[in-house]
Design a protein around this motif. Sequence first.
Motif, PDB file in Angstrom:
ATOM      1  N   TYR A 198       0.839  -1.197   0.000  1.00  0.00           N
ATOM      2  CA  TYR A 198       0.000   0.000   0.000  1.00  0.00           C
ATOM      3  C   TYR A 198       0.871   1.243   0.000  1.00  0.00           C
ATOM      4  CZ  TYR A 198       0.519   0.428   5.142  1.00  0.00           C
ATOM      5  OH  TYR A 198       0.998   0.559   6.424  1.00  0.00           O
ATOM      6  N   GLN A 199       0.327   2.312  -0.558  1.00  0.00           N
ATOM      7  CA  GLN A 199       1.021   3.592  -0.645  1.00  0.00           C
ATOM      8  C   GLN A 199       0.759   4.372   0.632  1.00  0.00           C
ATOM      9  OE1 GLN A 199       3.141   4.520  -3.121  1.00  0.00           O
ATOM     10  NE2 GLN A 199       3.636   6.286  -1.830  1.00  0.00           N
ATOM     11  N   LEU A 200       1.799   4.639   1.399  1.00  0.00           N
ATOM     12  CA  LEU A 200       1.698   5.350   2.665  1.00  0.00           C
ATOM     13  C   LEU A 200       2.319   6.729   2.536  1.00  0.00           C
ATOM     14  CD1 LEU A 200       1.083   5.547   5.685  1.00  0.00           C
ATOM     15  CD2 LEU A 200       3.263   4.367   6.109  1.00  0.00           C
ATOM     16  N   GLU A 260       7.890  -4.697   3.950  1.00  0.00           N
ATOM     17  CA  GLU A 260       7.689  -5.015   2.538  1.00  0.00           C
ATOM     18  C   GLU A 260       6.298  -4.651   2.050  1.00  0.00           C
ATOM     19  OE1 GLU A 260       8.741  -9.090   1.828  1.00  0.00           O
ATOM     20  OE2 GLU A 260      10.755  -8.814   2.644  1.00  0.00           O
ATOM     21  N   ASP A 261       5.383  -4.354   2.971  1.00  0.00           N
ATOM     22  CA  ASP A 261       3.996  -4.077   2.584  1.00  0.00           C
ATOM     23  C   ASP A 261       3.712  -2.591   2.376  1.00  0.00           C
ATOM     24  OD1 ASP A 261       4.251  -3.514   5.325  1.00  0.00           O
ATOM     25  OD2 ASP A 261       2.177  -4.088   5.770  1.00  0.00           O
ATOM     26  N   VAL A 262       4.766  -1.751   2.378  1.00  0.00           N
ATOM     27  CA  VAL A 262       4.587  -0.305   2.322  1.00  0.00           C
ATOM     28  C   VAL A 262       5.463   0.318   1.235  1.00  0.00           C
ATOM     29  CG1 VAL A 262       4.935   1.845   3.612  1.00  0.00           C
ATOM     30  CG2 VAL A 262       4.064  -0.168   4.792  1.00  0.00           C
ATOM     31  N   ALA A 273      -2.864  10.327  -3.867  1.00  0.00           N
ATOM     32  CA  ALA A 273      -2.119   9.160  -4.352  1.00  0.00           C
ATOM     33  C   ALA A 273      -1.946   8.072  -3.298  1.00  0.00           C
ATOM     34  CB  ALA A 273      -0.743   9.607  -4.849  1.00  0.00           C
ATOM     35  N   ALA A 274      -2.261   8.386  -2.048  1.00  0.00           N
ATOM     36  CA  ALA A 274      -2.004   7.461  -0.938  1.00  0.00           C
ATOM     37  C   ALA A 274      -3.177   6.524  -0.688  1.00  0.00           C
ATOM     38  CB  ALA A 274      -1.704   8.253   0.327  1.00  0.00           C
ATOM     39  N   ASP A 275      -2.844   5.350  -0.144  1.00  0.00           N
ATOM     40  CA  ASP A 275      -3.847   4.427   0.378  1.00  0.00           C
ATOM     41  C   ASP A 275      -4.058   4.656   1.865  1.00  0.00           C
ATOM     42  OD1 ASP A 275      -4.241   2.903  -2.051  1.00  0.00           O
ATOM     43  OD2 ASP A 275      -2.245   2.054  -1.689  1.00  0.00           O
ATOM     44  N   ALA A 276      -3.080   5.265   2.534  1.00  0.00           N
ATOM     45  CA  ALA A 276      -3.140   5.542   3.970  1.00  0.00           C
ATOM     46  C   ALA A 276      -2.198   6.704   4.271  1.00  0.00           C
ATOM     47  CB  ALA A 276      -2.728   4.312   4.762  1.00  0.00           C
ATOM     48  N   VAL A 277      -2.421   7.327   5.427  1.00  0.00           N
ATOM     49  CA  VAL A 277      -1.621   8.486   5.832  1.00  0.00           C
ATOM     50  C   VAL A 277      -1.208   8.328   7.286  1.00  0.00           C
ATOM     51  CG1 VAL A 277      -1.635  11.006   6.158  1.00  0.00           C
ATOM     52  CG2 VAL A 277      -2.851   9.997   4.216  1.00  0.00           C
ATOM     53  N   LEU A 328      -2.655  -0.162  10.617  1.00  0.00           N
ATOM     54  CA  LEU A 328      -2.859   0.721   9.476  1.00  0.00           C
ATOM     55  C   LEU A 328      -2.827  -0.065   8.168  1.00  0.00           C
ATOM     56  CD1 LEU A 328      -3.262   3.655   8.552  1.00  0.00           C
ATOM     57  CD2 LEU A 328      -0.757   3.827   8.391  1.00  0.00           C
ATOM     58  N   GLY A 329      -1.934  -1.043   8.069  1.00  0.00           N
ATOM     59  CA  GLY A 329      -1.856  -1.878   6.865  1.00  0.00           C
ATOM     60  C   GLY A 329      -3.142  -2.635   6.614  1.00  0.00           C
ATOM     61  N   TRP A 330      -3.739  -3.159   7.683  1.00  0.00           N
ATOM     62  CA  TRP A 330      -5.018  -3.863   7.521  1.00  0.00           C
ATOM     63  C   TRP A 330      -6.063  -2.918   6.955  1.00  0.00           C
ATOM     64  CZ3 TRP A 330     -10.073  -3.555   8.766  1.00  0.00           C
ATOM     65  CH2 TRP A 330     -10.840  -4.702   8.544  1.00  0.00           C
ATOM     66  N   TRP A 331      -6.184  -1.751   7.563  1.00  0.00           N
ATOM     67  CA  TRP A 331      -7.172  -0.770   7.099  1.00  0.00           C
ATOM     68  C   TRP A 331      -6.849  -0.268   5.695  1.00  0.00           C
ATOM     69  CZ3 TRP A 331     -11.819   0.133   8.875  1.00  0.00           C
ATOM     70  CH2 TRP A 331     -12.121  -0.213  10.193  1.00  0.00           C
ATOM     71  N   ALA A 332      -5.585  -0.019   5.406  1.00  0.00           N
ATOM     72  CA  ALA A 332      -5.201   0.479   4.078  1.00  0.00           C
ATOM     73  C   ALA A 332      -5.594  -0.507   2.993  1.00  0.00           C
ATOM     74  CB  ALA A 332      -3.700   0.753   4.031  1.00  0.00           C
ATOM     75  N   ASN A 333      -5.303  -1.777   3.208  1.00  0.00           N
ATOM     76  CA  ASN A 333      -5.643  -2.793   2.211  1.00  0.00           C
ATOM     77  C   ASN A 333      -7.146  -3.006   2.110  1.00  0.00           C
ATOM     78  OD1 ASN A 333      -3.087  -3.714   1.043  1.00  0.00           O
ATOM     79  ND2 ASN A 333      -2.603  -4.222   3.152  1.00  0.00           N
TER      80      ASN A 333
END
Length: 178
Positions: free
Chosen positions: A7-9, A37-39, A59-63, A160-165
């Motif tokens: 995901y794009q952070l 590796e997930d960011v 452009a981001a998936d999460a902030v 955050l990764g869970w929510w972003a995805n």
Amino acid sequence: MTTNTPYQLAVVISSVREGRFGPVVANWFLDRAKQREDVNLSVIDLAETPEGLSPGVAAADAVVMIVPEYNHSYPGPLKTALDATGPEWHGKPVAFVSYGGISGGLRAVEHLRPVLAELHAATIRETVSFPYAWNCFGPDGEPHAAEDVDLAAATLLNQLGWWANALRDARRVRPYAA
């Protein structure tokens, strides 16, 4: 349909004051996030970005906001930058790394949550905070209690990764409508 795509952070450095401490905190957090590796990371430094938050957040998936506490709240330039945005935030998760005096910036975080809710962003529970931040870091930019804050950062990034995805996948299937 879920993907294994990182995901794009976007990491926002929200202080613009001369002599600010934000870059120290941001560099520590960025070093931790780069190990994952997930960011995929981008940085929005409000002190150096004339275009503000809009392009980076879009452009981001999460902030993650690196936010100080000034006078029991967050910096005025961050409020101005937030007020100049809108749909870029829709259905995106936001996390906080805060710093300040005795409260570690948590009062600023609590003031930001309703503002971001109004922008249709979803703030996550986990935070990392640094009370008396200038005493928490050594001259090398590393925290004195690295094990504790590194664990807090990993917990924040996991959540955050869970929510972003989840929200990225949801926006692909069904675009967010305010």
